[in-house]
Design a protein around this motif. Structure first.
Motif, PDB file in Angstrom:
ATOM      1  N   ILE A  31       0.838  -1.203   0.000  1.00  0.00           N
ATOM      2  CA  ILE A  31       0.000   0.000   0.000  1.00  0.00           C
ATOM      3  C   ILE A  31       0.870   1.249   0.000  1.00  0.00           C
ATOM      4  O   ILE A  31       0.588   2.223  -0.718  1.00  0.00           O
ATOM      5  CB  ILE A  31      -0.966  -0.008   1.213  1.00  0.00           C
ATOM      6  CG1 ILE A  31      -1.945  -1.175   1.094  1.00  0.00           C
ATOM      7  CG2 ILE A  31      -1.719   1.318   1.311  1.00  0.00           C
ATOM      8  CD1 ILE A  31      -2.921  -1.304   2.265  1.00  0.00           C
ATOM      9  N   LYS A  32       1.954   1.230   0.776  1.00  0.00           N
ATOM     10  CA  LYS A  32       2.868   2.375   0.767  1.00  0.00           C
ATOM     11  C   LYS A  32       3.527   2.536  -0.599  1.00  0.00           C
ATOM     12  O   LYS A  32       3.696   3.662  -1.093  1.00  0.00           O
ATOM     13  CB  LYS A  32       3.948   2.223   1.849  1.00  0.00           C
ATOM     14  CG  LYS A  32       4.918   3.403   1.906  1.00  0.00           C
ATOM     15  CD  LYS A  32       5.926   3.276   3.036  1.00  0.00           C
ATOM     16  CE  LYS A  32       5.330   3.653   4.355  1.00  0.00           C
ATOM     17  NZ  LYS A  32       6.340   3.756   5.433  1.00  0.00           N
ATOM     18  N   SER A  33       3.855   1.430  -1.255  1.00  0.00           N
ATOM     19  CA  SER A  33       4.437   1.504  -2.603  1.00  0.00           C
ATOM     20  C   SER A  33       3.453   2.122  -3.591  1.00  0.00           C
ATOM     21  O   SER A  33       3.828   2.902  -4.463  1.00  0.00           O
ATOM     22  CB  SER A  33       4.834   0.097  -3.080  1.00  0.00           C
ATOM     23  OG  SER A  33       5.872  -0.429  -2.290  1.00  0.00           O
ATOM     24  N   LEU A  36       0.412  -4.177 -11.064  1.00  0.00           N
ATOM     25  CA  LEU A  36       1.857  -4.228 -11.300  1.00  0.00           C
ATOM     26  C   LEU A  36       2.670  -4.386 -10.019  1.00  0.00           C
ATOM     27  O   LEU A  36       3.880  -4.629 -10.079  1.00  0.00           O
ATOM     28  CB  LEU A  36       2.312  -2.953 -12.036  1.00  0.00           C
ATOM     29  CG  LEU A  36       1.720  -2.723 -13.432  1.00  0.00           C
ATOM     30  CD1 LEU A  36       2.163  -1.358 -13.970  1.00  0.00           C
ATOM     31  CD2 LEU A  36       2.130  -3.831 -14.388  1.00  0.00           C
ATOM     32  N   LEU A  37       2.006  -4.219  -8.871  1.00  0.00           N
ATOM     33  CA  LEU A  37       2.717  -4.280  -7.591  1.00  0.00           C
ATOM     34  C   LEU A  37       2.680  -5.704  -7.034  1.00  0.00           C
ATOM     35  O   LEU A  37       1.608  -6.286  -6.861  1.00  0.00           O
ATOM     36  CB  LEU A  37       2.091  -3.311  -6.591  1.00  0.00           C
ATOM     37  CG  LEU A  37       2.265  -1.818  -6.909  1.00  0.00           C
ATOM     38  CD1 LEU A  37       1.437  -0.968  -5.941  1.00  0.00           C
ATOM     39  CD2 LEU A  37       3.736  -1.410  -6.827  1.00  0.00           C
ATOM     40  N   GLU A  38       3.833  -6.233  -6.738  1.00  0.00           N
ATOM     41  CA  GLU A  38       3.935  -7.608  -6.246  1.00  0.00           C
ATOM     42  C   GLU A  38       3.372  -7.718  -4.835  1.00  0.00           C
ATOM     43  O   GLU A  38       3.646  -6.882  -3.974  1.00  0.00           O
ATOM     44  CB  GLU A  38       5.403  -8.052  -6.264  1.00  0.00           C
ATOM     45  CG  GLU A  38       5.615  -9.505  -5.894  1.00  0.00           C
ATOM     46  CD  GLU A  38       7.072  -9.926  -6.012  1.00  0.00           C
ATOM     47  OE1 GLU A  38       7.394 -11.034  -5.535  1.00  0.00           O
ATOM     48  OE2 GLU A  38       7.869  -9.155  -6.573  1.00  0.00           O
TER      49      GLU A  38
END
Length: 322
Positions: free
Chosen positions: A131-133, A239-241
């Motif tokens: 979530i921060k990413s 796109l976020l793992e």
């Protein structure tokens, strides 16, 4: 030179001179075939309608080369239907290089550096790494960060000034965290709530054109910021793992439902406590800013109450304006 805000009914039947940004021109025809113009002008403190009679065919105002020229105006102060009316006697274009444009574009009264610091502090409250990413990539990186920090949050009604999205987002974040703390939401709920507060109006950097235009873009007219924002967020999440499916659904529902009702433009209703908190925080921020800015616009009036504020459905007591 006068500021637009300083021109009041005390100046009736007098001529005033001011420098302003010309933000809209509407050429109209009289019954006899002549032409006149309704001009909208602004400086950092106010916006006014300006009448110009007898517009000639060759007048540069009919086809201005500059989308938003700076003009020096000599105008007669009058009154029409109880409201102030300015009638232009003479208008000349001014070289923008000779003008401090900050004096002509409304901006947030909050300290800009402090706002950016607060934005980072709210991001750092998030403890769930994916979530921060998401917030880092969608808010704190270019080509988004500069626009997020400078664009207005609306065309009118509330936060329609430079740094408007930034100030509005910070207000919503503050309200959300207060409620989350008061109601003892768990950390995962807080992380989701902070994320959706960051992102609920993110797409206004696409929906609007940059100031001084403040016009709605073609994409904004066709799609709107709720769809654009949820679409971009969903694509980024994919796109976020390791992004949790439940987190994704709750954050996306918060963005889609933040207007709180189908008739207010949300395609779905808030379906989580986080989404409901976001909706209420968003409405509180917008409503309070709308009332305060409307009161300030009318502070020169001798009336005890403002005119009726159309989006709130009532007038407001003006006591305590400073």
């Amino acid at each position: 030179m006068r500021e637009l805000k300083s021109i009041t009914k005390d100046d009736l039947n007098q001529e005033v001179t001011f420098i302003a940004l010309l933000i809209d021109v509407k050429i109209k025809s009289t019954k006899t075939g002549g032409k006149y113009a309704d001009l909208t002008v602004q400086d950092a403190g106010s916006k006014q309608l300006l009448k110009l009679w007898d517009v000639a065919e060759e007048d540069w105002l009919q086809r201005p080369k500059d989308d938003f020229p700076v003009i020096e105006v000599n105008a007669l102060v009058g009154e029409y239907q109880g409201k102030l009316q300015l009638t232009a006697k003479n208008i000349r274009q001014v070289d923008k290089d000779s003008i401090d444009m900050k004096k002509l574009v409304p901006s947030s009264k909050w300290n800009f550096d402090q706002m950016r610091q607060w934005l980072e502090e709210f991001r750092d409250r998030i403890q769930t790494d994916p979530i921060k990413s998401l917030i880092n990539e969608m808010v704190f990186q270019e080509p988004y960060y500069e626009k997020f920090c400078t664009y207005p949050a609306a065309k009118s009604v509330h936060h329609n000034f430079r740094h408007g999205i930034l100030q509005h987002t910070l207000e919503v974040l503050k309200y959300c965290v207060v409620v989350a703390t008061t109601k003892r939401l768990n950390q995962r709920q807080v992380d989701r709530l902070i994320a959706m507060a960051f992102l609920h109006d993110w797409a206004k950097i696409i929906e609007y054109e940059p100031l001084p235009s403040n016009k709605i873009s073609d994409e904004g007219k066709m799609l709107g910021h709720i769809f654009i924002g949820s679409h971009h967020v969903m694509n980024k999440i994919e796109l976020l793992e390791g992004f949790d499916r439940e987190d994704a659904l709750i954050i996306l529902n918060g963005i889609l439902g933040h207007h709180g009702a189908l008739e207010w433009g949300s395609p779905v209703l808030p379906k989580s406590v986080e989404a409901q908190i976001l909706h209420q925080a968003d409405k509180l921020s917008g409503d309070v800013e709308s009332i305060l800015s409307f009161m300030q616009e009318q502070e020169e009036s001798r009336e005890t109450f403002t005119d009726r504020l159309w989006n709130m459905g009532t007038d407001y007591y003006k006591g305590g304006i400073s």
